[in-house]
Enzyme design. Structure first.
Site, PDB file in Angstrom:
ATOM      1  N   ILE A 246       0.928  -1.320   0.043  1.00 50.97           N
ATOM      2  CA  ILE A 246       0.049  -0.055   0.028  1.00 50.97           C
ATOM      3  C   ILE A 246       0.697   1.122  -0.039  1.00 50.97           C
ATOM      4  CG2 ILE A 246      -1.850   1.305   1.256  1.00 50.97           C
ATOM      5  CD1 ILE A 246      -2.610  -1.172   2.353  1.00 50.97           C
ATOM      6  N   PRO A 247       1.130   2.045  -1.335  1.00 47.70           N
ATOM      7  CA  PRO A 247       2.303   2.787  -1.208  1.00 47.70           C
ATOM      8  C   PRO A 247       1.912   4.313  -0.653  1.00 47.70           C
ATOM      9  CG  PRO A 247       0.766   2.851  -3.156  1.00 47.70           C
ATOM     10  CD  PRO A 247       0.165   1.921  -2.313  1.00 47.70           C
ATOM     11  N   CYS A 248       1.961   4.279   0.709  1.00 45.45           N
ATOM     12  CA  CYS A 248       2.034   5.631   1.224  1.00 45.45           C
ATOM     13  C   CYS A 248       2.820   6.417   1.112  1.00 45.45           C
ATOM     14  CB  CYS A 248       1.650   5.345   2.962  1.00 45.45           C
ATOM     15  SG  CYS A 248       2.896   4.376   3.679  1.00 45.45           S
ATOM     16  N   HIS A 249       4.129   5.799   0.733  1.00 45.73           N
ATOM     17  CA  HIS A 249       5.382   6.608   0.234  1.00 45.73           C
ATOM     18  C   HIS A 249       5.259   7.493  -0.792  1.00 45.73           C
ATOM     19  CE1 HIS A 249       5.612   2.711  -1.735  1.00 45.73           C
ATOM     20  NE2 HIS A 249       6.509   3.511  -2.832  1.00 45.73           N
TER      21      HIS A 249
END
Length: 285
Positions: A246-249
């Site tokens: 889950i690409p919160c970056h």
């Protein structure tokens, strides 16, 4: 004992932090190599093996100007056109069906009572990770910076009443393919997450940001139809239980600054630069 791979990653992480602090000076290869205590030749080779591009190219990708440029591109900021970016020639992650399933109220309130959680440890380009799953899908991915025992303790604190076994199942194997960029081996990744309805909506929205793309907290709030909820979005992003997948970056400040990251701002910059290098490299081929 740290492996040579761990040592090399730490050197790369240190180099990235140095680039972040001094990008306006455009530091030379020799200067950065000296900072991480290796020869310029070894640093160039090690960095190219890790990122697929030279240190000079990577410096351009992680600069704030690059982040601002990405934000100005419709494909990077508008979800309805975001799918225009990604690795060419292979299946893209956003083309896959990724099902996010919230835990039942009983599972949520009872700390995982009745759940059996399988877990394992693996290496990633950004350091060692712990990955865990239930029978329904991935429930946890985190960087194991403090060692395997500490990582397992953190996982158990999130689901104190669950039963645990160290076993690498199909859900975990599918998820770990994301680090190799071998998209063709990905079939269907399922996530079984502990979160509020709002958190689940935010995490689902994060999954629509393509490789190499960036958005802002306000952009996600707008997508959810709650333009005044940027701060609440920030909290949900920070609570993301599944690192990288889950690409919160890929969420940065509206100013173009990368901002903070649960697993360290240096690692966030590394991820953004690593992905940008791959997208740009694929587009150059």
């Amino acid at each position: 004992m740290d492996t040579q791979k761990d040592i090399d990653y730490q050197r790369i992480a240190d180099a990235i932090e140095y680039y972040q602090a001094h990008f306006k000076e455009q530091p030379s290869l020799d200067a950065v190599a000296a900072q991480v205590h290796v020869s310029p030749y070894h640093f160039q080779r090690m960095f190219r093996e890790w990122a697929g591009v030279t240190p000079k190219q990577f410096l351009g990708y992680i600069s704030l100007e690059h982040a601002k440029t990405l934000l100005q591109e419709p494909g990077a900021t508008l979800f309805d056109t975001a799918f225009d970016t990604g690795l060419s020639g292979t299946g893209r992650l956003h083309d896959l069906f990724i099902k996010v399933e919230g835990m039942t109220p009983g599972e949520y309130k009872n700390g995982g009572s009745g759940l059996t959680i399988s877990y394992g440890f693996a290496e990633s380009p950004f350091g060692p990770v712990i990955v865990a799953s239930t029978g329904k899908g991935i429930c946890h991915i985190a960087f194991a910076d403090e060692g395997q025992e500490a990582a397992l303790t953190e996982l158990q604190s999130k689901f104190p009443r669950a039963a645990y076994r160290q076993f690498m199942d199909a859900h975990q194997q599918e998820a770990l393919f994301i680090f190799t960029q071998d998209w063709r081996k990905l079939h269907e990744i399922k996530l079984h997450l502990k979160g509020t309805p709002f958190q689940l909506k935010v995490w689902e929205t994060l999954l629509t940001i393509p490789l190499g793309g960036l958005t802002t907290y306000a952009g996600i709030a707008d997508t959810l139809g709650q333009p005044k909820a940027a701060r609440a979005v920030g909290s949900a992003v920070a609570d993301n239980p599944v690192a990288f997948l889950i690409p919160c970056h890929r969420v940065i400040k509206s100013t173009g600054a990368f901002g903070q990251y649960h697993w360290g701002p240096g690692r966030k910059a590394a991820m953004i630069g690593w992905e940008a290098a791959r997208v740009n490299g694929a587009n150059d081929n």
